[in-house]
Design an enzyme around this catalytic site. Sequence first.
Site, PDB file in Angstrom:
ATOM      1  N   ASN A   7       0.876  -1.170   0.000  1.00 56.03           N
ATOM      2  CA  ASN A   7       0.000   0.000   0.000  1.00 56.03           C
ATOM      3  C   ASN A   7       0.912   1.219   0.000  1.00 56.03           C
ATOM      4  O   ASN A   7       1.506   1.561   1.023  1.00 56.03           O
ATOM      5  CB  ASN A   7      -0.923  -0.001   1.229  1.00 56.03           C
ATOM      6  CG  ASN A   7      -1.864   1.189   1.244  1.00 56.03           C
ATOM      7  OD1 ASN A   7      -1.470   2.305   0.918  1.00 56.03           O
ATOM      8  ND2 ASN A   7      -3.107   0.972   1.649  1.00 56.03           N
ATOM      9  N   GLU A  34      -3.836   1.908  -3.073  1.00 55.76           N
ATOM     10  CA  GLU A  34      -3.968   3.338  -2.781  1.00 55.76           C
ATOM     11  C   GLU A  34      -3.080   4.184  -3.694  1.00 55.76           C
ATOM     12  O   GLU A  34      -2.268   4.978  -3.244  1.00 55.76           O
ATOM     13  CB  GLU A  34      -3.677   3.636  -1.308  1.00 55.76           C
ATOM     14  CG  GLU A  34      -4.896   3.519  -0.420  1.00 55.76           C
ATOM     15  CD  GLU A  34      -4.790   4.311   0.863  1.00 55.76           C
ATOM     16  OE1 GLU A  34      -5.369   5.415   0.919  1.00 55.76           O
ATOM     17  OE2 GLU A  34      -4.158   3.836   1.810  1.00 55.76           O
ATOM     18  N   ASP A 147      -4.267  -4.913   0.762  1.00 53.74           N
ATOM     19  CA  ASP A 147      -4.699  -4.291   2.005  1.00 53.74           C
ATOM     20  C   ASP A 147      -6.148  -4.702   2.246  1.00 53.74           C
ATOM     21  O   ASP A 147      -7.065  -4.166   1.637  1.00 53.74           O
ATOM     22  CB  ASP A 147      -4.561  -2.769   1.903  1.00 53.74           C
ATOM     23  CG  ASP A 147      -4.961  -2.045   3.178  1.00 53.74           C
ATOM     24  OD1 ASP A 147      -5.483  -2.702   4.095  1.00 53.74           O
ATOM     25  OD2 ASP A 147      -4.760  -0.820   3.241  1.00 53.74           O
ATOM     26  N   ASN A 149      -7.711  -4.358   5.065  1.00 57.12           N
ATOM     27  CA  ASN A 149      -8.311  -3.510   6.097  1.00 57.12           C
ATOM     28  C   ASN A 149      -9.038  -4.341   7.147  1.00 57.12           C
ATOM     29  O   ASN A 149     -10.120  -3.980   7.620  1.00 57.12           O
ATOM     30  CB  ASN A 149      -9.233  -2.456   5.472  1.00 57.12           C
ATOM     31  CG  ASN A 149      -8.492  -1.151   5.194  1.00 57.12           C
ATOM     32  OD1 ASN A 149      -7.701  -0.686   6.003  1.00 57.12           O
ATOM     33  ND2 ASN A 149      -8.740  -0.567   4.030  1.00 57.12           N
ATOM     34  N   ASP A 218      -2.376  -6.091   5.996  1.00 57.63           N
ATOM     35  CA  ASP A 218      -1.983  -6.455   4.629  1.00 57.63           C
ATOM     36  C   ASP A 218      -1.686  -7.948   4.618  1.00 57.63           C
ATOM     37  O   ASP A 218      -0.860  -8.430   5.401  1.00 57.63           O
ATOM     38  CB  ASP A 218      -0.761  -5.655   4.194  1.00 57.63           C
ATOM     39  CG  ASP A 218      -0.996  -4.152   4.313  1.00 57.63           C
ATOM     40  OD1 ASP A 218      -1.440  -3.545   3.335  1.00 57.63           O
ATOM     41  OD2 ASP A 218      -0.744  -3.602   5.405  1.00 57.63           O
ATOM     42  N   ASP A 247       2.587   4.693   5.275  1.00 61.04           N
ATOM     43  CA  ASP A 247       2.411   4.165   6.631  1.00 61.04           C
ATOM     44  C   ASP A 247       2.295   2.646   6.645  1.00 61.04           C
ATOM     45  O   ASP A 247       2.170   2.042   7.719  1.00 61.04           O
ATOM     46  CB  ASP A 247       1.210   4.815   7.330  1.00 61.04           C
ATOM     47  CG  ASP A 247      -0.004   4.989   6.421  1.00 61.04           C
ATOM     48  OD1 ASP A 247      -0.004   4.430   5.304  1.00 61.04           O
ATOM     49  OD2 ASP A 247      -0.943   5.697   6.815  1.00 61.04           O
ATOM     50  N   HIS A 248       2.355   2.018   5.481  1.00 59.92           N
ATOM     51  CA  HIS A 248       2.405   0.562   5.357  1.00 59.92           C
ATOM     52  C   HIS A 248       3.822   0.117   5.004  1.00 59.92           C
ATOM     53  O   HIS A 248       4.626   0.903   4.496  1.00 59.92           O
ATOM     54  CB  HIS A 248       1.481   0.064   4.240  1.00 59.92           C
ATOM     55  CG  HIS A 248       0.030   0.279   4.488  1.00 59.92           C
ATOM     56  ND1 HIS A 248      -0.851  -0.740   4.733  1.00 59.92           N
ATOM     57  CD2 HIS A 248      -0.712   1.423   4.499  1.00 59.92           C
ATOM     58  CE1 HIS A 248      -2.077  -0.253   4.891  1.00 59.92           C
ATOM     59  NE2 HIS A 248      -2.015   1.056   4.730  1.00 59.92           N
TER      60      HIS A 248
END
Length: 257
Positions: A7, A34, A147, A149, A218, A247-248
């Site tokens: 991501n 993303e 991802d 989520n 993930d 941030d991943h």
Amino acid sequence: MRLASYNINGVNSRLHVLTRWLEEFQPDVVGLQELKCTDEAFPIEAIRALGYSAIWHGQRSWNGVALLSRVGEPVETRRSLPGDPDLSQSRYIEAAICGVLVGNMYAPNGNPKPGPKFDYKLAWLDRLADHARDLLGSGAPAVLMGDYNIIPTDEDVYKPERWLKDALFAPEARERFRALVGQGWTDAIHSVHPDERVYTFWHYWRNSFQRDAGIRIDHALLSPPLAKRLKAAGVDRDPRGWEKTSDHAPVWIEVET
């Protein structure tokens, strides 16, 4: 063959991170999530310069998924889940690459819950489960990565009590992940690291990465024919420590070819 999921949290704003990581880690196949850009704005030339071909499905400002390959052109098989109720959201892309069917996803976040966003998350996950069952039925070596989520268990989060009201940790979402794995898919990270806390995401604030206050959202799920070929799996934490990064961190697997 090394496959990875990342991501990138804005492919153009993090292009310096992506290209550095591709050069250093040298994955064979990459699923990006993303993208946060239109199809026209996808940085294909920079990616081709590193030896990768690509297919992508963009969306202005939000979502967006892509598949990169340096082991043959991706042969696209679909760019949405069957029966997706909102095709304006670019969340899934799938291709045959080097004998493996690769599904790459950016599942809905679902917050705030309860509400329409959470309802959409659950409906989307139900459609994913239907498609995953069909993929298993085909007998093809396949991976569903990206991802999700979803934080599957208490062991996949630094402090579970802080996530009790979050859609990522909702019982309904966790149950759907368990049911998906229960179809016969192998959670590669959990399979290789069953007794370790492995995170893939850390918030930007409160020194979360430095404190390793993360979550695992993930995932890479492997069909039985591909799970038999699994050699290794992990998370490349290095890019998470770079400047102006996502941030991943990338999740990766290695399978015998």
